[in-house]
Design an enzyme around this catalytic site. Structure first.
Site, PDB file in Angstrom:
ATOM      1  N   VAL A 138       0.836  -1.205   0.000  1.00 29.74           N
ATOM      2  CA  VAL A 138       0.000   0.000   0.000  1.00 29.74           C
ATOM      3  C   VAL A 138       0.868   1.250   0.000  1.00 29.74           C
ATOM      4  O   VAL A 138       0.403   2.339  -0.360  1.00 29.74           O
ATOM      5  CB  VAL A 138      -0.962   0.030   1.207  1.00 29.74           C
ATOM      6  CG1 VAL A 138      -1.904  -1.162   1.170  1.00 29.74           C
ATOM      7  CG2 VAL A 138      -0.211   0.085   2.535  1.00 29.74           C
ATOM      8  N   ASP A 139       2.138   1.111   0.383  1.00 34.49           N
ATOM      9  CA  ASP A 139       3.048   2.263   0.425  1.00 34.49           C
ATOM     10  C   ASP A 139       3.429   2.751  -0.975  1.00 34.49           C
ATOM     11  O   ASP A 139       3.927   3.871  -1.123  1.00 34.49           O
ATOM     12  CB  ASP A 139       4.322   1.919   1.203  1.00 34.49           C
ATOM     13  CG  ASP A 139       4.072   1.769   2.688  1.00 34.49           C
ATOM     14  OD1 ASP A 139       3.087   2.357   3.184  1.00 34.49           O
ATOM     15  OD2 ASP A 139       4.844   1.061   3.353  1.00 34.49           O
TER      16      ASP A 139
END
Length: 410
Positions: A138-139
């Protein structure tokens, strides 16, 4: 044609669509004539070292299909760093005993490092093994890929949440005037930046966004909040958990503790900043921590993200069967006004332990918002919805059947 068995494993923080990649890899392996048994390692590389495998060929077809609508890591995840010589010796011995010739590792930065080490080990020992990394995070900080599977869904959820929070806070006249939302993002601000997608008109939330890519100044921050408060009456601020000062030090971290990879544990920055606002500006506020909801909200996943996550898993197996090894599957955005992408391979050593940051020219001069270039980059990634099946009013998520363990070789 290299014939043998394969192992698929998941590692690091799960995403809403990580199991789409697992489903893509499993279904591609089903059709690979060179692949015999399909093992799933429980809890990442730790499961490989423990010979903790389940038989993925014996899973019900409906369960494999259900993975495409299920968040979390269905095989179980881990954070474990390969360092000790006995780990490497044991790993290679297990590959030999089970005749494992294909290894697929679904994960982020540290996981790509593990995959790279496994590939190097096999080469050094003369053991023919094909290793492909399947990206997820998700980063959105893996280099050499336009974006990472998992990011689009987390961005969609967080932007939608900020949209709703903004509507809530502006409707309360006598109570909370400031809200601080702390988004995930250890060293990069991709996820916090995505909340700008919530803004449908000037003056709507989020009013301020702060990313680790720009050194954070507390005095400037307080001045920004006060200005926005006077202008709008309420202020919603989004901050990345990993904000740093001009010397590169985290503004706030969890007492300096670190994880197994040496990363400082973060959390609590939003409350720290809210305390400063209430003490210095005398404005009542609220701290909001979406936490793991950012990465587990399959009910608001991006269809674009889910499809791409499935495809990187599928492509990983197909490329390994063609002879590729020591690579990660990357997403390449094609030119043109309409969003389209294709898939390519990048070398693992060009990805492992490296981070891709938000470009400085995608952040405004004041360092408290993003530019149109970022919006144009991120908007296509949140498009479409996943039709999650429901049962008794709740999502009907699936679990892999773990009653099919693979017998240990000893």
């Amino acid at each position: 044609m290299l014939k043998g068995n394969c192992v698929i494993a998941q590692s690091g923080g799960p995403t809403a669509v990580i199991n789409n990649s697992l489903a893509g890899a499993i279904e591609a392996a089903y059709h690979g004539e060179a692949i015999g048994e399909i093992y799933g390692a429980r809890n990442g590389i730790m499961g490989v070292l423990a010979e903790n495998f389940i038989d993925l060929r014996r899973q019900d077809a409906a369960t494999i299909q259900g993975l495409r609508f299920t968040p979390g890591a269905a095989l179980g995840s881990c954070r474990y760093q390969l360092e000790k010589k006995e780990d490497y010796d044991k790993l290679l011995a297990i590959f030999r005993k089970f005749n494992i010739r294909y290894f697929f590792y679904i994960g982020g930065n540290d996981s790509m490092d593990t995959a790279h080490k496994v590939n190097q080990l096999a080469q050094e020992e003369g053991y023919e093994l094909r290793v492909i990394g399947i990206p997820k995070t998700v980063d959105n900080d893996l280099p050499r890929t336009d974006h990472c599977p998992g990011y689009g869904s987390a961005a969609k959820y967080l932007a939608a949440s900020v949209l709703e929070m903004g509507m809530d806070i502006k409707s309360i006249v006598t109570s909370t005037k400031v809200a601080i939302v702390e988004a995930m993002g250890r060293n990069t601000g991709w996820l916090a930046a995505a909340t700008a997608l919530a803004r449908r008109a000037p003056g709507e939330a989020p009013h301020l966004i702060y990313l680790p890519e720009v050194a954070f100044d507390l005095d400037a921050f307080l001045a920004d909040v006060e200005t926005a408060y006077r202008q709008y009456g309420t202020v919603l601020v989004v901050v990345s958990e990993g904000l740093v000062d001009k010397n590169g030090n985290y503004i706030f971290n969890d007492a300096g503790t670190v994880d197994v990879f040496g990363h400082q544990r973060l959390g609590g920055l939003g409350q720290f900043l809210l305390n400063k606002i209430e003490a210095e500006l005398k404005i009542k506020g609220r701290f909001i921590l979406p936490a793991t909801s950012q990465r587990s909200a399959m009910h608001l996943a991006s269809r674009t993200d889910a499809e791409e996550a499935y495809n990187v898993g599928r492509v990983a197996v197909e490329e390994a069967l063609r002879g590729a090894s020591g690579h990660m599957v990357a997403i390449k955005r094609l030119e043109g006004e309409e969003y389209r992408c294709t898939y390519e391979l990048v070398e693992l050593d060009k990805v492992a332990n490296q981070e891709k940051k938000v470009p400085r020219d995608w952040i405004n001069a004041a360092g408290n918002d993003v530019t149109t270039d970022f919006i144009n980059y991120a908007r296509p990634l949140i498009q479409g919805e996943v039709n999650v099946p429901y049962h008794n009013g709740l999502p009907a998520y699936v679990n892999l059947a773990h009653q099919y363990p693979v017998k240990k070789c000893g």
